[in-house]
Write a protein that holds these residues in place. Structure first.
Motif, short mmCIF file in Angstrom:
data_model
loop_
_atom_site.label_atom_id
_atom_site.label_comp_id
_atom_site.label_asym_id
_atom_site.label_seq_id
_atom_site.Cartn_x
_atom_site.Cartn_y
_atom_site.Cartn_z
N CYS A 178 -2.02 -12.22 31.66
CA CYS A 178 -3.10 -13.20 31.66
C CYS A 178 -2.88 -14.20 30.53
O CYS A 178 -1.98 -14.04 29.70
CB CYS A 178 -4.46 -12.51 31.51
N ALA A 179 -3.74 -15.22 30.48
CA ALA A 179 -3.59 -16.27 29.48
C ALA A 179 -3.86 -15.77 28.07
O ALA A 179 -3.26 -16.26 27.11
CB ALA A 179 -4.52 -17.43 29.81
N ALA A 180 -4.77 -14.80 27.91
CA ALA A 180 -5.02 -14.25 26.58
C ALA A 180 -3.76 -13.59 26.04
O ALA A 180 -3.47 -13.66 24.83
CB ALA A 180 -6.17 -13.25 26.63
N ASP A 181 -2.98 -12.94 26.92
CA ASP A 181 -1.70 -12.36 26.50
C ASP A 181 -0.78 -13.46 25.97
O ASP A 181 -0.12 -13.30 24.95
CB ASP A 181 -1.01 -11.66 27.68
N ALA A 182 -0.71 -14.56 26.70
CA ALA A 182 0.14 -15.67 26.28
C ALA A 182 -0.31 -16.21 24.93
O ALA A 182 0.51 -16.51 24.06
CB ALA A 182 0.12 -16.77 27.34
#
Length: 440
Positions: free
Chosen positions: A366-370
């Motif tokens: 997900c974007a939070a991971d990025a």
């Protein structure tokens, strides 16, 4: 496909994609693929055959490295900063002199035909529409020239598995240059295939059926090796035993996968010889850092190395003239019991000291991971399995929605976290233990 009128406005990508989904919902239209990462994975795997599902889902051994990838993300928590003007946000990054609209690249994934017949071609069209650079795999289901044609002007790199045959390596690199690749990505962590339990339990190796070897069967240097094999009579054992139904199905699949006419392939030794030749020359277990000099003599393209986990390997890579590093554990597919990729990132970033860009791969969902990977020093991140799940569910449209979803969520995450540019994302955006210095 999204029409021109549906294209998000600059600076408001996340809001516009989000709003478009809600507006379509008024008319009963939902996204082609789930936006929830866990549901995307569940449904994407369910859409595949048993063998394909095993190949995509499996990790090395007990799968503990895949679990470590996710655990590493969970140990870091985001710390939003409030009361900041985030009305104008810039999600773009620059890599090797080219600016891209987001920090995302499509990671190289082999045998995409397991998810959808159009495979790499559909992903290339999706990447082009979403503005996401694509790293073309050595183990693609279509020749790199065909993939490049679908990419148009979209940035593409070529991922190189270093064959034991120098002629094949050199030919691959020349072809990558001709199709306009902006870099060569040498994958170092797959000199041998790991112990992948689901594949072993299914007794399934796609390459043995001629799948995922289109770069080779379309390559003149490789085809010359096949011709030599056929001429020598070493194109596979002959047997007088009665063929089993499974053997017949394998023969049919191999005849369909190989370039040329189906009927001709059924009676030709070339398809089987191509598979056997590939299995013989796929990797070079003797590869060392000094071999990079040989590659540098044959291309002016930037050379990145993929699969690094140890800071000393990063230093060795720099000493041997690499232009970039991708921190990766192959999505947990190669070494069981390895550390999570995110855990390896800070040490590699510190070792490189900003001399070359460090990209991140493995476990991203997900974007939070990025955001976390960028905060720990990554210059960009590679999306892997999620776009393959989207491909399995809805082909090109599904892959496109995954790419757009990552970009949109990342834009919104930046706004909520209180940053307006990728360069503003740093260690102060994170906490490793849930407690910030100075808190009581």
């Amino acid at each position: 496909m999204t029409s021109a009128t549906d294209q998000p406005r600059p600076g408001s990508f996340g809001r516009d994609v989000q709003g478009r989904i809600y507006r379509k919902g008024v008319f009963g239209r939902r996204p082609a693929v789930p936006t929830n990462p866990a549901e995307l994975e569940r449904r994407g795997l369910a859409a595949m055959s048993r063998e394909a599902r095993g190949y995509v889902a499996t990790g090395a051994g007990m799968g503990s490295t895949m679990a470590a990838n996710r655990a590493a993300f969970d140990r870091w928590r985001l710390v939003p900063r409030l009361a900041r003007d985030v009305s104008a946000r810039d999600t773009s990054v620059e890599l090797f002199g080219r600016r891209h609209p987001s920090p995302f690249l499509a990671a190289p994934i082999g045998v995409l035909e397991l998810a959808h017949p159009a495979g790499d071609l559909a992903v290339a069209r999706a990447a082009r529409a979403a503005g996401v650079p694509m790293i073309i795999s050595s183990q693609a289901s279509y020749a790199m020239e065909s993939i490049a044609a679908q990419l148009g002007d979209t940035e593409r790199w070529f991922q190189l598995y270093w064959s034991s045959e120098d002629a094949v390596v050199e030919s691959f690199v020349r072809r990558a240059e001709r199709i306009g690749c902006g870099a060569i990505v040498v994958t170092l962590d797959t000199m041998v295939l790991s112990w992948r339990t689901l594949d072993l339990d299914n007794a399934f190796l796609p390459f043995a059926l001629g799948m995922g070897i289109a770069q080779y069967t379309s390559d003149p240097a490789f085809r010359a090796l096949v011709s030599e094999r056929v001429a020598s009579g070493a194109s596979g054992e002959r047997t007088t035993a009665r063929p089993t139904p499974a053997a017949v199905r394998s023969l049919v699949r191999l005849a369909r996968e190989h370039p040329g006419g189906f009927r001709e392939n059924l009676t030709s030794r070339v398809p089987r010889a191509s598979v056997e030749t590939f299995l013989d020359v796929f990797s070079r277990t003797t590869l060392t850092w000094s071999d990079l000099a040989w590659l540098r003599e044959r291309t002016r393209l930037p050379i990145l190395v993929k699969g690094l986990q140890h800071p000393d390997d990063a230093r060795a890579a720099l000493e041997h003239g690499v232009d970039g590093i991708i921190v990766s554990n192959h999505g947990g597919r190669q070494l069981d019991g390895a550390l999570g990729s995110l855990d390896a990132l800070p040490g590699v970033v510190e070792a490189t000291a900003g001399r070359v860009p460090v990209l991140f791969d493995s476990g991203l969902r997900c974007a939070a991971d990025a955001f976390k990977a960028l905060a720990l020093g990554a210059a960009a991140v590679c999306i892997g399995r999620p776009y393959m799940y989207g491909l399995a569910l809805a082909g090109e449209e599904g892959a496109r929605e995954v790419f757009d979803g990552f970009r949109a969520e990342f834009d919104i995450t930046m706004a909520v976290a209180g940053v307006t540019g990728v360069d503003d994302i740093g260690p102060d955006s994170l906490t490793a233990d849930g407690i910030l210095a100075g808190w009581s």
